[in-house]
Design a protein around this motif. Structure first.
Motif, short mmCIF file in Angstrom:
data_model
loop_
_atom_site.label_atom_id
_atom_site.label_comp_id
_atom_site.label_asym_id
_atom_site.label_seq_id
_atom_site.Cartn_x
_atom_site.Cartn_y
_atom_site.Cartn_z
N GLN A 107 0.84 -1.20 0.00
CA GLN A 107 0.00 0.00 0.00
C GLN A 107 0.88 1.26 0.00
OE1 GLN A 107 -3.73 -0.01 0.87
NE2 GLN A 107 -3.35 1.98 -0.08
N GLY A 108 0.65 2.16 -0.94
CA GLY A 108 1.38 3.42 -0.98
C GLY A 108 2.78 3.33 -1.53
N GLU A 109 3.15 2.17 -2.02
CA GLU A 109 4.51 1.95 -2.49
C GLU A 109 4.74 2.46 -3.91
OE1 GLU A 109 7.51 -1.92 -2.56
OE2 GLU A 109 5.39 -2.22 -2.98
N ARG B 189 -6.47 4.57 -6.24
CA ARG B 189 -5.51 4.23 -5.20
C ARG B 189 -4.31 3.51 -5.77
NH1 ARG B 189 -7.30 1.79 0.06
NH2 ARG B 189 -8.97 0.63 -0.98
N TRP C 72 3.11 11.78 -6.43
CA TRP C 72 3.03 10.57 -5.61
C TRP C 72 3.24 10.94 -4.14
CZ3 TRP C 72 7.41 8.15 -3.14
CH2 TRP C 72 7.11 6.93 -2.52
N GLU C 73 4.25 11.81 -3.88
CA GLU C 73 4.52 12.20 -2.49
C GLU C 73 3.35 12.97 -1.89
OE1 GLU C 73 8.65 13.73 -1.73
OE2 GLU C 73 8.89 13.06 -3.80
N ARG C 74 2.71 13.78 -2.73
CA ARG C 74 1.62 14.60 -2.24
C ARG C 74 0.36 13.78 -2.02
NH1 ARG C 74 1.67 18.76 -6.12
NH2 ARG C 74 -0.04 17.84 -7.26
N THR C 75 0.09 12.82 -2.91
CA THR C 75 -1.20 12.14 -2.89
C THR C 75 -1.19 10.81 -2.17
OG1 THR C 75 -1.08 12.86 -5.18
CG2 THR C 75 -3.18 12.04 -4.42
N GLY C 76 -0.07 10.11 -2.21
CA GLY C 76 -0.01 8.85 -1.48
C GLY C 76 -0.66 7.67 -2.16
N THR D 157 -0.55 4.33 -4.85
CA THR D 157 0.43 3.28 -5.08
C THR D 157 0.78 3.27 -6.57
OG1 THR D 157 -0.65 2.04 -3.34
CG2 THR D 157 0.88 0.81 -4.75
N GLN E 84 11.03 2.81 -4.74
CA GLN E 84 11.53 2.31 -3.47
C GLN E 84 12.04 0.89 -3.61
OE1 GLN E 84 7.59 2.99 -1.71
NE2 GLN E 84 8.61 4.30 -0.19
N TYR F 106 13.27 10.41 0.01
CA TYR F 106 12.55 11.36 -0.84
C TYR F 106 12.54 12.69 -0.09
CZ TYR F 106 10.93 7.29 -3.48
OH TYR F 106 10.87 6.15 -4.23
#
Ligand code: ATP
Ligand code: MG
Lengths: 258, 246
Positions: free
Chosen positions: B29-31, B146, B173-177, B179, B195, B217
């Motif tokens: 999740q979120g990767e 997502r 991606w960093e702002r919204t989170g 995957t 990552q 990041y």
């Protein structure tokens, strides 16, 4: 004025001048080959007879074209929705297409029992196939990734048809329509020749036959000129329609200069 | 937490080509995960199977917390030429039955996120290759999915544009989170962005090994020219070569 317009006009005028010159110098009698000036005069003097016939031929042509559009597009959509319908019907559409219209026109005239209706059917028969086959091709020529995208967002067949297949098929359909416009006119004229009867409403083909029997060759030429003019007008109108629908997005409508 | 996993996925096409043979992949999740491999190793096939666009011949796709909505970016822009940039981006919302006013507002917003504010009413043929790709990304983002699946989205672009789109994507991606599963055949691109890198091999297509990229990041233009980045690229290349040789 672009060369695209000027060049054919200059060429046409040259040919007409040559024609008139040959007719005058060789003193060809008008019942063998009338010169363009005589034809033009006949067009004016016989306008009262020719205009209603032109109108009738045009009416049959346009009605047949409209019917060809409706049936061609509906069948194409059905084919795209069901492989089975396509497999069972497409061969018959091809048979209709390859059978010479002069060969089946007498049958149609006998069955329809109405001259105008049978002319309409004949013109429709020759006009509908290009629309059908082009639209089928267009409905199938959809980017498969766009299809995947529609699937991803859960669009069913209906939404995929409306928002993807139909717009993608539009340029193909319009290409078919331009061919069919000319074919519908040819169909209407040929069928009237075969029918060989004026009936209550006589089109241009009947005027040509009639003028031939009466040896009024200039009138025959005048009727021919009208048929050609009608064909050119139909082609130009359909090209304009195609341009208006596609100019914003399709490659075919984009001028090379941008 | 796991968002989605491929378990021993195989794919044999109708013509007998074995594109995948027991490929397994975990996506957290979120990767930000990259899938790296040579041409023809089945990356696109795996991504399409994860998206549910192609059924696997064997194996399964698991969604531990239920299947999420996802966005898909193809290798080509795949825009509808008869629709404007706005119309293209609004497509997923239109198919989802969102009212016109709302979908146009959200599509304009998504275009803004990829740096195309002001190009709403431009036709695809009037856009450059990089701009078309950004429209395509905006279309994938407009539903705020997502999970974002991207199939070599920048492969056809020049390096300058690719670097800028890389940076834009990371910022988003960093702002919204969300995957991201990002398919690429560039070691440098995968090290810069992700990552974790899943390395695939061809014939038969499978996931060979994983490379972790634990650089922090935000990764900026400075990171791209740093010795740290160069060392990581060298390490990843070595691991890749090792995996390929094995
Ligand atoms: N629809 C299909 N039918 C038959 N074979 C296919 C199909 N799609 C892909 N393949 C084959 O499956 C293999 C993997 O294809 P895939 O497109 O997944 O590779 P890829 O890793 O994405 O390559 P690239 O980096 O060049 O995009 C290839 O050998 C290809 O020829
Ligand atoms: Mg691929």
């Amino acid at each position: 004025m672009s060369a695209r317009f000027v060049a054919p006009v200059v060429m046409g005028l040259l040919m007409l001048g040559l024609w008139e010159g040959i007719v005058r110098i060789a003193e060809v009698p008008p019942y063998v080959l009338p010169g363009p000036i005589v034809v033009a005069e006949t067009l004016v003097s016989d306008w009262g007879t020719l205009a209603p016939s032109l109108w009738i031929t045009l009416e049959i042509t346009l009605e047949a074209l409209a019917a060809a559009v409706v049936v061609g597009v509906l069948l194409a959509v059905l084919f795209s929705l069901s492989r089975w319908i396509e497999l069972s019907l497409f061969p018959y559409a091809i048979i209709l297409q390859v059978t010479p219209i002069v060969a089946i026109a007498p049958l149609i005239i006998a069955w329809a029992n109405d001259v105008e209706l049978s002319l309409l059917i004949c013109a429709w028969l020759v006009a509908f196939f290009p629309i059908l086959s082009n639209t089928v091709l267009g409905l199938r020529s959809v980017d498969h990734n766009l299809l995947a995208l529609f699937e991803l967002y859960g669009a069913g067949r209906w939404k995929t048809l409306i928002h993807l297949r139909l717009p993608a098929a539009l340029p193909y359909f319009l290409g078919g329509l331009r061919i069919s416009g000319g074919l519908a006119l040819i169909g209407a004229v040929v069928a009237e020749f075969v029918a060989g009867t004026g009936g209550s409403a006589s089109g241009l083909a009947w005027r040509i036959l009639e003028a031939g029997y009466q040896l009024r060759i200039p009138r025959m030429f005048a009727a021919l000129v009208l048929i050609s003019a009608a064909g050119i007008a139909i082609y130009l109108a359909l090209s304009l329609l195609s341009y208006l629908l596609l100019w914003r997005w399709h490659e075919s409508a984009i001028s090379p200069e941008g | 937490m796991r968002l989605v996993a491929a378990r021993g996925v195989s794919k044999v096409f109708a013509n007998g080509v074995r594109a995948l043979d027991g490929a397994s992949l975990d996506v957290g999740q979120g990767e930000f995960l990259s899938v790296l491999g040579p041409s023809g190793c089945g990356k696109s096939t795996l991504l399409r199977i994860v998206a549910g666009l192609t059924p696997p011949s064997a194996g399964a796709i698991e969604w531990p917390a239920g299947k999420t909505d996802l966005g898909f970016v193809f290798q080509e822009p795949t825009l509808m030429p008869w629709a404007t940039a706005l119309g293209n981006v609004a497509l997923p919302l239109r198919l989802g039955g969102v009212a016109r006013g709302e979908r146009e507002a959200r599509a304009a917003d998504a275009l803004g996120h990829v740096g195309l504010a002001g190009f709403e009413h431009t036709w695809p043929r009037e856009l450059s290759g990089g701009m078309k790709m950004r429209v395509s990304i905006a279309r994938a983002l407009v539903t705020a999915p997502r999970l974002l699946l991207m199939d070599e989205p920048f492969a056809a672009l020049d390096e300058i544009t690719r670097h800028r789109l890389n940076a834009d994507l990371l910022a988003l991606w960093e702002r919204t989170g969300f995957t991201v599963v990002f398919v690429t055949h560039s070691v440098f691109e995968s090290v810069f962005l992700s990552q974790r890198i899943a390395v695939m091999a061809a014939r038969p297509g499978r996931v060979l090994s994983e490379i972790a990229v634990d650089a922090p990041y935000p990764r900026t233009a400075a990171f791209r020219t740093s010795a740290d980045y160069a060392a990581r690229c060298r390490l990843a290349s070595a691991q890749l070569a090792e995996a390929m040789a094995a």
